[in-house]
Motif scaffolding. Structure first.
Motif: not given
Ligand SMILES: Nc1ncnc2c1ncn2[C@@H]1O[C@H](COP(=O)(O)OP(=O)(O)OP(=O)(O)O)[C@@H](O)[C@H]1O
Ligand SMILES: [Mg+2]
Length: 379
Positions: A332-348
């Motif tokens: 879960r921690k590893i997934v949360e680290f990656a989720l924190a890098r989700r792109p800004e909605p305007s860029r992605g």
């Protein structure tokens, strides 16, 4: 979460099922029926679901179109990246991570550059040395020739310099004089692609140190390897067989101690070296560093492993459990680290109206303390 892996063809661990332990010529200490590759991916999927994630498994089966379809048509919030090979080639591991980047889909673990760098052990060592991080003195050889006066101090260890190099690490890899060195070089060059690394052998304790996190990475309790039960002809190393081959006696004679007993001062030195190497090589989310302690507990980095093996109970996960995290909590921690890098909605590519996903709260629970294997199927 899309748990993405690439597995095609037969599984050698499947075949072990047919072996009867009673037929071995030695007393096995550990179970020889280790989990198959498919079972290991399943375990990760199941644990993520237990944590409340909507998780699915995607086996690429060497088909790039499958990856493209996943990322373009039906992109997950995050990829749990377990791809270590493509076209049967570990050198292409970074390219798969680069694909997620191009689609702006966040994924767990190291970015392409760190994966590519750490595949090249010689180059990684240059980077470490240039930044004052100790690693054994070495030569990188493109051909099986080395002058008698090479300037390195015996004993030496000869190993292929590429990623999956525990292949090629065997009892004869440790050499004590020039004749042995020349003979081992001939053997290794005949079996493996260059370059080949010749490294000073550090005769101290071996530690594997797991790191978790990014801004303030956490060092998990170190694993120490106990070589005292190895047969006398096997040097104190984690050879390929000791790490991977349950049908070899060495596999059953190397034991792990976790947490390793270290003085405060030794721990501080290890911590400093490990964190510097983790940052310098561009590791992310989680990694495992292989360390040897020389005189006065001076730590030397043998190897940096981004995206190490996540088999429950061994290696990285053995350290995580010693830190008090269950297998599922660690994932879960590893997934949360990656989720924190989700792109800004305007860029992605994702529409701005998409709701924030709600993460369920952590569930506490005791880790499943099953019998450990020695080296673990570490990558
Ligand atoms: N310079 C050294 N001094 C002492 N032991 C060494 C040295 N280099 C390698 N070894 C031994 O050989 C083992 C394998 O070497 P190394 O970790 O570099 O390659 P690897 O097998 O590719 O690792 P992994 O499978 O963990 O990715 C180490 O765990 C250690 O026991
Ligand atoms: Mg290693």
């Amino acid at each position: 979460v899309a748990v993405v892996y690439n597995h095609a063809g037969e599984d050698v661990y499947e075949k072990l099922r047919q072996v009867d332990p009673a037929t071995l010529e030695f007393e096995p200490e550990y179970d020889i029926h280790v989990a198959t590759v498919e079972e290991e991916y399943r375990a990760i999927l199941t644990a993520l679901r237990q944590e409340g994630f909507h998780a699915r498994a995607v086996n690429l089966r060497e088909d790039l179109r499958k990856l493209e379809r996943l990322l373009r048509r039906n992109p997950p919030d995050v990829v749990f990246n377990l791809v270590e090979y493509f076209h049967d080639d570990a050198e292409l591991e970074p390219n798969v991570a680069a694909f997620y980047d191009l689609y702006r889909v966040p994924y767990t673990g190291a970015p392409p550059f760190a994966l590519a760098l750490c595949h090249k052990k010689g180059l990684t060592k240059q980077v470490l040395l240039a930044n004052g991080v100790p690693t054994p003195r070495f030569r990188v050889l493109a051909e099986p020739r080395i002058p008698r006066r090479h300037g390195l101090h015996y004993p030496l260890i000869v190993k292929p310099s590429r990623a999956d190099a525990s292949l090629g690490v065997e009892p004869g890899s440790v050499v004590y004089d020039y004749d042995q060195l020349v003979r081992q070089l001939e053997k290794v060059f005949a079996e493996f692609d260059p370059p080949i690394l010749v490294e000073e052998f550090i005769e101290g304790r071996e530690l594997h140190v797991a790191v978790l996190g990014n801004e303030a990475p956490e060092l998990l309790p170190a694993i120490e390897f106990d070589f005292s039960e190895l047969p006398p002809e096997h040097p104190a190393i984690i050879s390929y067989d000791a790490k991977w081959n349950p049908l070899d006696e060495a596999y059953h004679r190397v034991h792990t101690i976790c947490p390793a007993e270290l003085s405060q001062r030794a721990m501080k030195k290890v911590r400093d070296v490990v964190l510097r190497a983790y940052r310098l090589t561009g590791c992310r989310d989680y990694a495992r560093l292989d360390i040897r302690l020389a005189k006065r507990n001076q730590p030397f980095v043998l190897e940096v492993n981004p995206n190490p093996d996540l088999t429950e109970g061994v290696s990285f996960m053995e350290s995580a459990e010693a830190a008090g995290y269950t297998f599922a909590q660690t994932l879960r921690k590893i997934v949360e680290f990656a989720l924190a890098r989700r792109p800004e909605p305007s860029r992605g590519p994702a529409p701005a109206a998409e709701p924030e996903i709600q993460l369920p709260r952590l569930v506490a629970g005791a880790g499943d303390r099953r019998r450990r294997r020695a080296g673990g199927r570490a990558g």
